[in-house]
Scaffold this motif. Sequence first.
Motif, PDB file in Angstrom:
ATOM      1  N   CYS A  81      45.336  16.689  40.078  1.00 25.44           N
ATOM      2  CA  CYS A  81      46.471  16.278  40.910  1.00 25.44           C
ATOM      3  C   CYS A  81      47.815  16.487  40.206  1.00 25.44           C
ATOM      4  N   ASP A  82      47.787  16.596  38.888  1.00 27.27           N
ATOM      5  CA  ASP A  82      49.026  16.753  38.129  1.00 27.27           C
ATOM      6  C   ASP A  82      49.402  18.211  37.911  1.00 27.27           C
ATOM      7  N   LEU A  83      48.570  19.119  38.377  1.00 23.31           N
ATOM      8  CA  LEU A  83      48.922  20.535  38.280  1.00 23.31           C
ATOM      9  C   LEU A  83      50.021  20.858  39.288  1.00 23.31           C
ATOM     10  N   LEU A  84      50.873  21.768  38.916  1.00 28.65           N
ATOM     11  CA  LEU A  84      51.980  22.165  39.779  1.00 28.65           C
ATOM     12  C   LEU A  84      51.561  23.299  40.705  1.00 28.65           C
ATOM     13  N   GLU A  85      52.371  23.514  41.700  1.00 28.69           N
ATOM     14  CA  GLU A  85      52.142  24.604  42.656  1.00 28.69           C
ATOM     15  C   GLU A  85      51.912  25.937  41.932  1.00 28.69           C
ATOM     16  N   ALA A  86      52.742  26.240  40.959  1.00 28.93           N
ATOM     17  CA  ALA A  86      52.622  27.498  40.211  1.00 28.93           C
ATOM     18  C   ALA A  86      51.291  27.571  39.461  1.00 28.93           C
ATOM     19  N   ASP A  87      50.833  26.433  38.936  1.00 25.83           N
ATOM     20  CA  ASP A  87      49.537  26.398  38.237  1.00 25.83           C
ATOM     21  C   ASP A  87      48.411  26.744  39.199  1.00 25.83           C
ATOM     22  N   LEU A  88      48.490  26.204  40.411  1.00 18.63           N
ATOM     23  CA  LEU A  88      47.440  26.428  41.401  1.00 18.63           C
ATOM     24  C   LEU A  88      47.450  27.869  41.894  1.00 18.63           C
ATOM     25  N   GLU A  89      48.625  28.449  42.036  1.00 18.47           N
ATOM     26  CA  GLU A  89      48.702  29.862  42.417  1.00 18.47           C
ATOM     27  C   GLU A  89      48.062  30.740  41.343  1.00 18.47           C
ATOM     28  N   LYS A  90      48.319  30.413  40.080  1.00 22.04           N
ATOM     29  CA  LYS A  90      47.701  31.161  38.976  1.00 22.04           C
ATOM     30  C   LYS A  90      46.185  30.970  38.973  1.00 22.04           C
ATOM     31  N   LEU A  91      45.736  29.757  39.293  1.00 23.85           N
ATOM     32  CA  LEU A  91      44.290  29.497  39.349  1.00 23.85           C
ATOM     33  C   LEU A  91      43.628  30.313  40.449  1.00 23.85           C
ATOM     34  N   VAL A  92      44.275  30.435  41.597  1.00 24.38           N
ATOM     35  CA  VAL A  92      43.733  31.264  42.671  1.00 24.38           C
ATOM     36  C   VAL A  92      43.502  32.684  42.150  1.00 24.38           C
ATOM     37  N   THR A  93      44.487  33.227  41.458  1.00 22.97           N
ATOM     38  CA  THR A  93      44.374  34.575  40.897  1.00 22.97           C
ATOM     39  C   THR A  93      43.245  34.634  39.863  1.00 22.97           C
ATOM     40  N   ALA A  94      43.168  33.625  39.004  1.00 27.46           N
ATOM     41  CA  ALA A  94      42.125  33.592  37.976  1.00 27.46           C
ATOM     42  C   ALA A  94      40.740  33.447  38.598  1.00 27.46           C
ATOM     43  N   TYR A  95      40.609  32.621  39.627  1.00 31.34           N
ATOM     44  CA  TYR A  95      39.317  32.439  40.293  1.00 31.34           C
ATOM     45  C   TYR A  95      38.858  33.756  40.930  1.00 31.34           C
ATOM     46  N   LYS A  96      39.788  34.444  41.580  1.00 29.71           N
ATOM     47  CA  LYS A  96      39.415  35.709  42.209  1.00 29.71           C
ATOM     48  C   LYS A  96      39.045  36.753  41.156  1.00 29.71           C
ATOM     49  N   ALA A  97      39.715  36.735  40.017  1.00 30.21           N
ATOM     50  CA  ALA A  97      39.369  37.645  38.920  1.00 30.21           C
ATOM     51  C   ALA A  97      37.987  37.313  38.370  1.00 30.21           C
ATOM     52  N   LYS A  98      37.627  36.038  38.350  1.00 28.44           N
ATOM     53  CA  LYS A  98      36.299  35.627  37.870  1.00 28.44           C
ATOM     54  C   LYS A  98      35.211  36.180  38.784  1.00 28.44           C
ATOM     55  N   VAL A  99      35.457  36.211  40.078  1.00 30.64           N
ATOM     56  CA  VAL A  99      34.488  36.795  41.015  1.00 30.64           C
ATOM     57  C   VAL A  99      34.274  38.272  40.670  1.00 30.64           C
ATOM     58  N   VAL A 100      35.355  38.974  40.421  1.00 30.27           N
ATOM     59  CA  VAL A 100      35.244  40.391  40.043  1.00 30.27           C
ATOM     60  C   VAL A 100      34.471  40.514  38.735  1.00 30.27           C
ATOM     61  N   ASP A 101      34.789  39.671  37.747  1.00 30.66           N
ATOM     62  CA  ASP A 101      34.091  39.707  36.448  1.00 30.66           C
ATOM     63  C   ASP A 101      32.594  39.472  36.601  1.00 30.66           C
TER      64      ASP A 101
END
Length: 137
Positions: A81-101
């Motif tokens: 809950c303490d993560l910022l909007e920018a952190d969550l946007e980066k996580l979306v990108t990282a999660y999608k990259a993990k699927v590719v990996d």
Amino acid sequence: LSVRSGARASMPGMMDTVLNLGLNDRTVQGLAKRSGDRRFAFDSYRRFIQMYSDVVLGIDLAHFEKLLDRAKRRRGVQSDCDLLEADLEKLVTAYKAKVVDELDILFPEDPQEQLWGAIGAVFGSWMNQRAKTYRRL
């Protein structure tokens, strides 16, 4: 949209569920605008990618938890809950990259593809060990 089981007899928690289906790089922008809360939209999208990747694509949740923990450490917080909007946007990108990996495929952006994947996974969960054990009891 959510895809959930509809067993004749209730089996709470035994079959898989996919929540927030239909979110993608385009619709998350609409959710952010309509809700007036970009953080909420990207947190929902992050959670969807994690759930879909686990339930439908079969990727171990631990991969996503590690990425989430890393984001929290970087931000110096304990709670999601303490993560910022920018952190969550980066996580979306990282999660999608993990699927590719993990699978060498792109995370599905097409809501129809997401829907059919989720339907198949939820029906398939009828035969998971939790559901079989529950029916035996």
